[in-house]
Motif scaffolding. Structure first.
Motif, PDB file in Angstrom:
ATOM      1  N   PHE A 264      14.047  12.917 -15.578  1.00 43.15           N
ATOM      2  CA  PHE A 264      13.892  13.024 -17.031  1.00 43.15           C
ATOM      3  C   PHE A 264      13.640  14.446 -17.522  1.00 43.15           C
ATOM      4  O   PHE A 264      13.454  14.650 -18.726  1.00 43.15           O
ATOM      5  CB  PHE A 264      12.723  12.150 -17.503  1.00 43.15           C
ATOM      6  N   GLY A 265      13.596  15.425 -16.619  1.00 41.00           N
ATOM      7  CA  GLY A 265      13.215  16.764 -17.055  1.00 41.00           C
ATOM      8  C   GLY A 265      11.771  16.754 -17.514  1.00 41.00           C
ATOM      9  O   GLY A 265      10.904  16.173 -16.867  1.00 41.00           O
ATOM     10  N   ASN A 266      11.502  17.388 -18.652  1.00 41.00           N
ATOM     11  CA  ASN A 266      10.130  17.442 -19.170  1.00 41.00           C
ATOM     12  C   ASN A 266       9.899  16.490 -20.344  1.00 41.00           C
ATOM     13  O   ASN A 266       8.844  16.516 -20.966  1.00 41.00           O
ATOM     14  CB  ASN A 266       9.795  18.874 -19.610  1.00 41.00           C
ATOM     15  N   LYS A 267      10.898  15.658 -20.665  1.00 41.73           N
ATOM     16  CA  LYS A 267      10.813  14.795 -21.850  1.00 41.73           C
ATOM     17  C   LYS A 267       9.632  13.840 -21.794  1.00 41.73           C
ATOM     18  O   LYS A 267       8.983  13.574 -22.801  1.00 41.73           O
ATOM     19  CB  LYS A 267      12.116  14.004 -22.014  1.00 41.73           C
ATOM     20  N   TRP A 268       9.352  13.299 -20.601  1.00 43.47           N
ATOM     21  CA  TRP A 268       8.317  12.275 -20.468  1.00 43.47           C
ATOM     22  C   TRP A 268       7.110  12.776 -19.675  1.00 43.47           C
ATOM     23  O   TRP A 268       6.437  11.998 -19.003  1.00 43.47           O
ATOM     24  CB  TRP A 268       8.897  11.027 -19.800  1.00 43.47           C
ATOM     25  N   ASP A 269       6.790  14.073 -19.748  1.00 45.42           N
ATOM     26  CA  ASP A 269       5.653  14.613 -19.001  1.00 45.42           C
ATOM     27  C   ASP A 269       4.342  13.926 -19.352  1.00 45.42           C
ATOM     28  O   ASP A 269       3.472  13.751 -18.493  1.00 45.42           O
ATOM     29  CB  ASP A 269       5.512  16.122 -19.263  1.00 45.42           C
ATOM     30  N   SER A 270       4.180  13.562 -20.605  1.00 48.54           N
ATOM     31  CA  SER A 270       2.936  12.911 -21.025  1.00 48.54           C
ATOM     32  C   SER A 270       2.773  11.525 -20.412  1.00 48.54           C
ATOM     33  O   SER A 270       1.663  10.970 -20.402  1.00 48.54           O
ATOM     34  CB  SER A 270       2.881  12.815 -22.552  1.00 48.54           C
ATOM     35  N   ALA A 271       3.851  10.967 -19.866  1.00 53.61           N
ATOM     36  CA  ALA A 271       3.772   9.645 -19.240  1.00 53.61           C
ATOM     37  C   ALA A 271       3.395   9.727 -17.762  1.00 53.61           C
ATOM     38  O   ALA A 271       3.019   8.712 -17.167  1.00 53.61           O
ATOM     39  CB  ALA A 271       5.112   8.921 -19.385  1.00 53.61           C
ATOM     40  N   ILE A 272       3.487  10.924 -17.146  1.00 56.40           N
ATOM     41  CA  ILE A 272       3.272  11.047 -15.697  1.00 56.40           C
ATOM     42  C   ILE A 272       1.872  10.608 -15.267  1.00 56.40           C
ATOM     43  O   ILE A 272       1.741   9.783 -14.353  1.00 56.40           O
ATOM     44  CB  ILE A 272       3.568  12.485 -15.220  1.00 56.40           C
ATOM     45  N   PRO A 273       0.781  11.141 -15.864  1.00 57.31           N
ATOM     46  CA  PRO A 273      -0.543  10.678 -15.410  1.00 57.31           C
ATOM     47  C   PRO A 273      -0.762   9.185 -15.647  1.00 57.31           C
ATOM     48  O   PRO A 273      -1.436   8.525 -14.842  1.00 57.31           O
ATOM     49  CB  PRO A 273      -1.516  11.530 -16.241  1.00 57.31           C
ATOM     50  N   LEU A 274      -0.187   8.652 -16.720  1.00 55.78           N
ATOM     51  CA  LEU A 274      -0.308   7.210 -16.975  1.00 55.78           C
ATOM     52  C   LEU A 274       0.408   6.433 -15.877  1.00 55.78           C
ATOM     53  O   LEU A 274      -0.110   5.429 -15.357  1.00 55.78           O
ATOM     54  CB  LEU A 274       0.296   6.848 -18.335  1.00 55.78           C
TER      55      LEU A 274
ATOM     56  N   PHE B  10       0.808  -1.214   0.000  1.00 56.12           N
ATOM     57  CA  PHE B  10       0.000   0.000   0.000  1.00 56.12           C
ATOM     58  C   PHE B  10       0.848   1.274   0.000  1.00 56.12           C
ATOM     59  O   PHE B  10       0.679   2.132  -0.864  1.00 56.12           O
ATOM     60  CB  PHE B  10      -0.969   0.000   1.184  1.00 56.12           C
ATOM     61  N   PRO B  11       1.770   1.441   0.962  1.00 62.36           N
ATOM     62  CA  PRO B  11       2.526   2.699   0.968  1.00 62.36           C
ATOM     63  C   PRO B  11       3.501   2.820  -0.198  1.00 62.36           C
ATOM     64  O   PRO B  11       3.730   3.917  -0.710  1.00 62.36           O
ATOM     65  CB  PRO B  11       3.269   2.655   2.308  1.00 62.36           C
ATOM     66  N   MET B  12       4.072   1.703  -0.629  1.00 65.28           N
ATOM     67  CA  MET B  12       5.060   1.783  -1.701  1.00 65.28           C
ATOM     68  C   MET B  12       4.439   2.242  -3.016  1.00 65.28           C
ATOM     69  O   MET B  12       4.906   3.201  -3.652  1.00 65.28           O
ATOM     70  CB  MET B  12       5.741   0.421  -1.910  1.00 65.28           C
ATOM     71  N   LEU B  13       3.352   1.591  -3.436  1.00 64.91           N
ATOM     72  CA  LEU B  13       2.770   1.905  -4.738  1.00 64.91           C
ATOM     73  C   LEU B  13       1.937   3.190  -4.703  1.00 64.91           C
ATOM     74  O   LEU B  13       1.974   3.982  -5.654  1.00 64.91           O
ATOM     75  CB  LEU B  13       1.940   0.720  -5.235  1.00 64.91           C
ATOM     76  N   ALA B  14       1.207   3.406  -3.623  1.00 68.20           N
ATOM     77  CA  ALA B  14       0.474   4.670  -3.510  1.00 68.20           C
ATOM     78  C   ALA B  14       1.447   5.837  -3.406  1.00 68.20           C
ATOM     79  O   ALA B  14       1.223   6.915  -3.964  1.00 68.20           O
ATOM     80  CB  ALA B  14      -0.453   4.632  -2.293  1.00 68.20           C
ATOM     81  N   GLY B  15       2.552   5.622  -2.697  1.00 72.10           N
ATOM     82  CA  GLY B  15       3.561   6.666  -2.581  1.00 72.10           C
ATOM     83  C   GLY B  15       4.191   7.005  -3.921  1.00 72.10           C
ATOM     84  O   GLY B  15       4.416   8.181  -4.234  1.00 72.10           O
ATOM     85  N   LEU B  16       4.458   5.990  -4.739  1.00 72.68           N
ATOM     86  CA  LEU B  16       5.002   6.240  -6.079  1.00 72.68           C
ATOM     87  C   LEU B  16       4.047   7.087  -6.912  1.00 72.68           C
ATOM     88  O   LEU B  16       4.462   7.977  -7.653  1.00 72.68           O
ATOM     89  CB  LEU B  16       5.281   4.913  -6.786  1.00 72.68           C
ATOM     90  N   ALA B  17       2.760   6.782  -6.792  1.00 70.30           N
ATOM     91  CA  ALA B  17       1.766   7.556  -7.548  1.00 70.30           C
ATOM     92  C   ALA B  17       1.756   9.017  -7.112  1.00 70.30           C
ATOM     93  O   ALA B  17       1.712   9.932  -7.953  1.00 70.30           O
ATOM     94  CB  ALA B  17       0.377   6.938  -7.362  1.00 70.30           C
ATOM     95  N   ILE B  18       1.822   9.262  -5.814  1.00 63.80           N
ATOM     96  CA  ILE B  18       1.763  10.631  -5.299  1.00 63.80           C
ATOM     97  C   ILE B  18       2.974  11.456  -5.732  1.00 63.80           C
ATOM     98  O   ILE B  18       2.861  12.636  -6.073  1.00 63.80           O
ATOM     99  CB  ILE B  18       1.647  10.602  -3.758  1.00 63.80           C
ATOM    100  N   VAL B  19       4.165  10.830  -5.734  1.00 64.11           N
ATOM    101  CA  VAL B  19       5.385  11.583  -6.057  1.00 64.11           C
ATOM    102  C   VAL B  19       5.745  11.482  -7.537  1.00 64.11           C
ATOM    103  O   VAL B  19       6.872  11.810  -7.930  1.00 64.11           O
ATOM    104  CB  VAL B  19       6.580  11.097  -5.200  1.00 64.11           C
ATOM    105  N   GLY B  20       4.801  11.043  -8.364  1.00 64.62           N
ATOM    106  CA  GLY B  20       5.070  10.831  -9.781  1.00 64.62           C
ATOM    107  C   GLY B  20       5.654  12.028 -10.499  1.00 64.62           C
ATOM    108  O   GLY B  20       6.630  11.919 -11.250  1.00 64.62           O
ATOM    109  N   GLU B  21       5.065  13.212 -10.261  1.00 63.18           N
ATOM    110  CA  GLU B  21       5.510  14.389 -10.992  1.00 63.18           C
ATOM    111  C   GLU B  21       6.936  14.812 -10.631  1.00 63.18           C
ATOM    112  O   GLU B  21       7.788  14.953 -11.531  1.00 63.18           O
ATOM    113  CB  GLU B  21       4.540  15.557 -10.760  1.00 63.18           C
ATOM    114  N   PRO B  22       7.270  15.024  -9.348  1.00 61.91           N
ATOM    115  CA  PRO B  22       8.660  15.380  -9.041  1.00 61.91           C
ATOM    116  C   PRO B  22       9.644  14.255  -9.375  1.00 61.91           C
ATOM    117  O   PRO B  22      10.804  14.529  -9.696  1.00 61.91           O
ATOM    118  CB  PRO B  22       8.640  15.676  -7.534  1.00 61.91           C
TER     119      PRO B  22
END
Length: 493
Positions: free
Chosen positions: A324-334, A306-318
């Motif tokens: 990767f900088g902004n190269k893969w921004d379109s992949a963040i919500p996915l 629970f904390p590992m995968l939910a935590g990854l989702a929450i910190v996805g953007e930073p």
């Protein structure tokens, strides 16, 4: 009378601890290396090149399933396995994998026609598909070690293979090899791992394929094979749809999101399967012990997953912006959606292990049918909108529906009530929600991606561990003991 000079045999509890420890070391070390290599490759290789390799992975996934044919799981499931059984599985897997390789070799032009008629796929596929032949050579060696609950060398081979393959991939990527860097990395990784296991296992096939062994193992493996085929079909259908009907660039974006999300979910599923299936198989004839182990496994899994995968989702953007900088921004919500879905995927896989350990192989097939029907409905409902994000949302809702149905099936089959499952999961689900709220609030502070990522990880960890300590969750002390004192992380209540 016991001979005092005889070597002390480790108990089942000690074997479980050792297996869990080395499986965890394997996954953590491998995923760290995989992550470092992946970061470099994601920055050096284009989205379209990732899409090319993602298209090949669709076919490779099926080839791997055919090469194994469920025999690997069947060997784990058996209480007593003979040398004749091992030899039968080895030769069968090798023959099937070689046959499939040659079929795909000749079908390479057809593969290119399916995916935007891109002829670059023809030579790439002929090299890439060598990997599943190399992997097939190591199936028996791997399963023998897992059967004995002695997985140290599996961990060592994985880590060394990641280092060598990753180094080759990075070197080729920096040299401008594009998709070929990803292909040769995969081939090298498979070859090094298989070579190490052969060199250290000291096992060689002594017999040819034996009819009785084949029939016995096939009966067990058939349901696993069938469910694995369906599972692979509907996991890869997204890559197929995106690559064939959208674009290879879109497939590259999806492939990155899927790859990084699976670093968590796939690793946890592998750790739990390798650690718990041999254990559960040993107590399958004792319903009381089986239920006690189920409770401990449920709670320990929830504490980790629970904390590992939910935590990854929450910190996805930073996380993405840091590496990767902004190269893969379109992949963040996915990525974020797939991480949340990963929680359900791990739990469904865990439930499948319960069924497998009890000998309900056919029910694994039923579970897979339910899951795949839900995915098919989700795809048909979203594909016409030509939105990759909407397709991924469909995956999440299909997994929620599957989870609800499967947990009911498992409760009925094992006699472990739904209320017991709820008691096992709800505490850590609640603490995880609290942790996510804390991370979300911290994300509102305007900071650089690196600082924001570190702040959210630290804050989330403090909240989760603090809440678990306040609630006196035994899993916290077990995890600390497991890490620092190398004692058992799965006690009986």
């Amino acid at each position: 009378m016991t001979d005092p000079s005889a070597p002390v045999q480790p108990s089942l509890k000690q074997k479980t601890a050792g297996t869990l420890k080395w499986n965890t070391v394997d996954r953590i070390a491998s995923q760290v290396l995989y992550g470092v290599v992946g970061i470099v490759l994601a920055n050096e290789v284009s989205q379209e090149d990732f899409g090319l390799v993602g298209a090949l992975l669709v076919f490779q996934a099926f080839a791997i399933i055919f090469a194994d044919s469920g025999f690997g799981a069947a060997l784990l499931r058996q209480k007593h396995t003979t040398e004749q059984d091992y030899s039968t599985v080895f030769w069968f897997n090798l023959l099937v994998s070689v046959a499939i390789y040659f079929i795909l070799w000749f079908c390479a032009p057809l593969i290119a026609d399916i995916f935007q008629k891109d002829t670059r796929l023809i030579p790439l596929s002929k090299v890439m598909f060598i990997t599943f032949v190399l992997n097939a050579l190591a199936i028996v060696q791997t399963n023998r070690l897992m059967k004995k609950m002695d997985v140290k060398m599996i961990a060592v081979s994985n880590v060394i293979a990641q280092m060598v393959g990753g180094g080759l991939g990075i070197g080729l990527a920096l040299g401008g090899w594009g998709a070929w860097a990803l292909v040769w990395q995969s081939v090298c990784l498979a070859g090094v791992k298989t070579g190490i296991l052969w060199a250290t296992s000291r096992w060689y096939p002594r017999y040819w394929i034996h009819r009785d062994s084949f029939a016995k193992i096939w009966r067990i493996g058939l349901s696993v094979f069938s469910s694995s085929m369906l599972n692979t079909l509907f996991l890869t259908v997204y890559s197929f749809v995106i690559g064939a009907f959208y674009s290879l660039k879109s497939l590259g974006v999806y492939t990155q999101a899927d790859k990084w999300s699976k670093m968590g979910s796939a690793s946890l599923s592998q750790i739990f399967t390798a650690s718990f299936v041999p254990l559960l198989a040993k107590v399958q004839d004792n319903p009381a012990d089986f239920k006690r182990y189920m409770q401990r496994i449920n709670r320990f899994s929830a504490f980790i997953v629970f904390p590992m995968l939910a935590g990854l989702a929450i910190v996805g953007e930073p996380l993405f912006h840091t590496f990767f900088g902004n190269k893969w921004d379109s992949a963040i919500p996915l990525f974020q959606i797939l991480c949340v879905r990963g929680i359900l995927v791990v739990l469904i896989s865990l439930f499948g292990n319960y069924m497998l350990a009890l000998g309900y192989g056919k029910r694994l097939f039923y579970i897979e049918v339910i899951k795949d029907v839900a995915i098919a409905i989700a795809i048909l409902s979203t594909v016409w909108f030509e939105s990759v994000e909407l397709l991924v949302w469909g995956q999440l809702w299909a997994s929620i529906l599957t989870f609800v149905i499967v947990i009911y099936m498992v409760a009925k089959a094992t006699g472990y009530s739904l209320s017991s499952f709820a008691n096992d999961f709800l505490l850590f689900a609640g603490i995880t929600i609290l942790m996510c709220v804390a991370c979300w609030l911290l994300s509102k502070i305007y900071l650089s991606p690196v600082v924001s990522l570190l702040l959210q990880i630290t804050g989330g960890a403090v909240v989760f561990i603090g809440a678990a300590k306040i609630r006196k969750a035994p899993e916290l002390s077990e995890a600390i003991s497991f890490i620092f004192k190398k004692t058992v992380a799965l006690r009986q209540p």
